[in-house]
Design a protein around this motif. Structure first.
Motif, mmCIF file in Angstrom:
data_model
loop_
_atom_site.group_PDB
_atom_site.id
_atom_site.type_symbol
_atom_site.label_atom_id
_atom_site.label_comp_id
_atom_site.label_asym_id
_atom_site.label_seq_id
_atom_site.Cartn_x
_atom_site.Cartn_y
_atom_site.Cartn_z
ATOM 1 N N UNK A 142 0.804 -1.209 0.000
ATOM 2 C CA UNK A 142 0.000 0.000 0.000
ATOM 3 C C UNK A 142 0.836 1.258 0.000
ATOM 4 N N UNK A 143 2.072 1.154 0.403
ATOM 5 C CA UNK A 143 2.918 2.333 0.453
ATOM 6 C C UNK A 143 4.005 2.339 -0.596
ATOM 7 N N UNK A 144 3.960 1.395 -1.523
ATOM 8 C CA UNK A 144 4.987 1.325 -2.554
ATOM 9 C C UNK A 144 6.210 0.575 -2.082
ATOM 10 N N UNK A 145 7.317 0.715 -2.809
ATOM 11 C CA UNK A 145 8.548 -0.011 -2.480
ATOM 12 C C UNK A 145 9.061 0.315 -1.074
ATOM 13 N N UNK A 146 9.666 -0.696 -0.438
ATOM 14 C CA UNK A 146 10.201 -0.551 0.912
ATOM 15 C C UNK A 146 11.625 -0.021 0.839
ATOM 16 N N UNK A 147 11.929 0.962 1.700
ATOM 17 C CA UNK A 147 13.272 1.523 1.769
ATOM 18 C C UNK A 147 14.035 1.079 2.988
ATOM 19 N N UNK A 148 13.312 0.734 4.064
ATOM 20 C CA UNK A 148 13.953 0.295 5.308
ATOM 21 C C UNK A 148 12.938 -0.457 6.158
ATOM 22 N N UNK A 149 13.455 -1.324 7.028
ATOM 23 C CA UNK A 149 12.639 -2.083 7.967
ATOM 24 C C UNK A 149 13.298 -2.005 9.328
ATOM 25 N N UNK A 150 12.524 -1.599 10.336
ATOM 26 C CA UNK A 150 13.017 -1.515 11.704
ATOM 27 C C UNK A 150 11.995 -2.209 12.596
ATOM 28 N N UNK A 151 12.464 -2.925 13.602
ATOM 29 C CA UNK A 151 11.556 -3.596 14.527
ATOM 30 C C UNK A 151 11.761 -3.065 15.932
ATOM 31 N N UNK A 152 10.655 -2.887 16.630
ATOM 32 C CA UNK A 152 10.700 -2.436 18.014
ATOM 33 C C UNK A 152 9.560 -3.110 18.747
ATOM 34 N N UNK A 153 9.902 -3.874 19.791
ATOM 35 C CA UNK A 153 8.868 -4.607 20.510
ATOM 36 C C UNK A 153 8.203 -5.598 19.575
ATOM 37 N N UNK A 154 6.896 -5.560 19.512
ATOM 38 C CA UNK A 154 6.150 -6.443 18.628
ATOM 39 C C UNK A 154 5.673 -5.755 17.372
ATOM 40 N N UNK A 155 6.345 -4.680 16.990
ATOM 41 C CA UNK A 155 5.911 -3.903 15.837
ATOM 42 C C UNK A 155 7.039 -3.756 14.820
ATOM 43 N N UNK A 156 6.690 -3.948 13.554
ATOM 44 C CA UNK A 156 7.623 -3.693 12.460
ATOM 45 C C UNK A 156 7.285 -2.333 11.866
ATOM 46 N N UNK A 163 8.771 8.003 -0.596
ATOM 47 C CA UNK A 163 8.131 9.154 0.047
ATOM 48 C C UNK A 163 8.185 8.986 1.556
ATOM 49 N N UNK A 164 7.859 10.051 2.271
ATOM 50 C CA UNK A 164 7.938 10.035 3.734
ATOM 51 C C UNK A 164 6.718 9.316 4.309
ATOM 52 N N UNK A 165 6.906 8.043 4.603
ATOM 53 C CA UNK A 165 5.823 7.251 5.179
ATOM 54 C C UNK A 165 6.411 6.065 5.924
ATOM 55 N N UNK A 166 5.813 5.750 7.058
ATOM 56 C CA UNK A 166 6.143 4.535 7.794
ATOM 57 C C UNK A 166 4.842 3.829 8.118
ATOM 58 N N UNK A 167 4.778 2.559 7.785
ATOM 59 C CA UNK A 167 3.618 1.737 8.139
ATOM 60 C C UNK A 167 4.010 0.897 9.338
ATOM 61 N N UNK A 168 3.196 0.897 10.375
ATOM 62 C CA UNK A 168 3.458 0.115 11.571
ATOM 63 C C UNK A 168 2.598 -1.149 11.516
ATOM 64 N N UNK A 169 3.274 -2.291 11.562
ATOM 65 C CA UNK A 169 2.596 -3.584 11.441
ATOM 66 C C UNK A 169 2.882 -4.393 12.705
ATOM 67 N N UNK A 170 1.821 -4.823 13.395
ATOM 68 C CA UNK A 170 1.997 -5.651 14.585
ATOM 69 C C UNK A 170 2.394 -7.055 14.150
ATOM 70 N N UNK A 171 3.524 -7.539 14.679
ATOM 71 C CA UNK A 171 4.008 -8.872 14.328
ATOM 72 C C UNK A 171 3.916 -9.835 15.500
ATOM 73 N N UNK A 172 3.613 -9.298 16.667
ATOM 74 C CA UNK A 172 3.487 -10.146 17.851
ATOM 75 C C UNK A 172 2.518 -9.491 18.816
ATOM 76 N N UNK A 173 1.582 -10.258 19.313
ATOM 77 C CA UNK A 173 0.615 -9.746 20.278
ATOM 78 C C UNK A 173 1.250 -9.513 21.633
#
Length: 174
Positions: A142-156, A163-173
């Motif tokens: 939905x946001x086009x090509x990925x430029x970077x991936x960072x993980x913090x806690x249970x969120x990617x 463009x300037x956008x970050x999508x936050x995806x829950x990977x662990x409950x």
């Protein structure tokens, strides 16, 4: 751990608190690397071997068919074409190979013991080694090509490349 790498000299230094560099260590031909405390694991652009400073593990996969590497849940994980390879950090022994659809992932991180990978197009691969036998795909497009991936806690955090956008995806409950 944080490591500084100078590919041109083929050396790496562990970065201590305050930013001081430790003793230089040889990492000739380093292509991809993953920090593991006092160890650094790396692959080269012309071989099929994963190595740390004292050990080598034959992966059997050439650089053109490998993607990112990371350390997660006591293992080094190497992305490959249609697979994830696991190497135990303690014994430097090749473990299971897990099917992972598609091209080698250019992004691979550890999120609190959960392995998260991203394709350039935005598909996320998630694997919790403590409970999953197979990797699962999570649609993060939905946001086009990925430029970077960072993980913090249970969120990617999936950062867009164009463009300037970050999508936050829950990977662990939890």
């Amino acid at each position: 751990a944080v490591w500084a790498v100078d590919r041109s000299s083929g050396q790496a230094w562990r970065v201590a608190a305050g930013g001081a560099l430790g003793t230089p260590r040889p990492v000739n031909g380093l292509d991809r690397a993953a920090a593991d405390g006092d160890r650094l694991w790396w692959t080269t652009g012309d071989g099929t071997v994963l190595r740390d400073f004292e050990r080598t593990v034959e992966l059997g996969v050439p650089a053109r068919d490998r993607g990112a590497i990371t350390v997660c849940a006591g293992s080094v994980w190497v992305s490959g074409r249609d697979l994830l390879m696991r190497v135990g950090t303690w014994g430097a022994e090749k473990g299971s190979v897990i099917p992972a659809p598609g091209e080698p992932l250019p992004f691979l991180v550890c999120s609190g013991g959960v392995l998260v990978g991203a394709s350039k197009t935005g598909k996320l691969l998630v694997l919790d080694p403590s409970s999953d036998a197979d990797a699962r795909l999570v649609d993060a497009s939905g946001g086009g090509p990925v430029g970077a991936l960072v993980a913090l806690g249970g969120t990617a955090w999936v950062f867009a490349a164009e463009h300037a956008e970050a999508r936050l995806i829950t990977v662990r409950g939890g």
